[in-house]
Scaffold this motif. Structure first.
Motif: not given
Length: 133
Positions: A118-124
């Motif tokens: 979720t954090l990587v998706g948010l950053a992406g």
């Protein structure tokens, strides 16, 4: 070129978040529960390949569809599901096949995989919107 920049931004986010988790937060947790299985010399090539593939998966199955839909909500929901499924693949297989695999490790890893993705998706998603503006 934007795809490469997006991937690199996501890869950097993944590294930062996962290194904080592994190096600070979970270090003693894993030693306590599965220290008997841990190698003193990790296979960094295998770890790096996992990182490359995981970030590619988040980009293809999460961030690009979220950006196409213009929806942070879709991105976050897909990211959470992707993290849960990918980490469940590893941990539930271990729970099924490794003698004395601790249930608590599976539970914590499933939560962690969901949060990490979720954090990587948010950053992406943020990087993708910034790159397209």
């Amino acid at each position: 070129m934007q795809t490469v920049k997006l991937y690199l931004a996501m890869f950097l986010a993944f590294l930062v978040v996962d290194m904080i988790w592994l190096g600070v937060v979970a270090r003693t947790f894993y030693k306590k529960h599965i220290g008997y299985l841990l190698t003193p010399n990790p296979n960094w090539t295998a770890a790096f390949l996992f990182y490359l593939l995981f970030v590619a998966g988040v980009m293809v199955f999460v961030v690009q569809p979220g950006l196409a839909a213009g929806s942070l909500k879709i991105t976050l929901l897909r990211a959470a599901l992707f993290g849960l499924v990918t980490y469940a693949t590893y941990d539930l297989t271990n729970l099924a096949t490794v003698r004395d695999w601790p249930v608590i490790v599976t539970v914590v890893d499933l939560i962690w995989g969901t949060c990490l993705s979720t954090l990587v998706g948010l950053a992406g998603y943020g990087a993708g919107r910034w790159l397209s503006s």
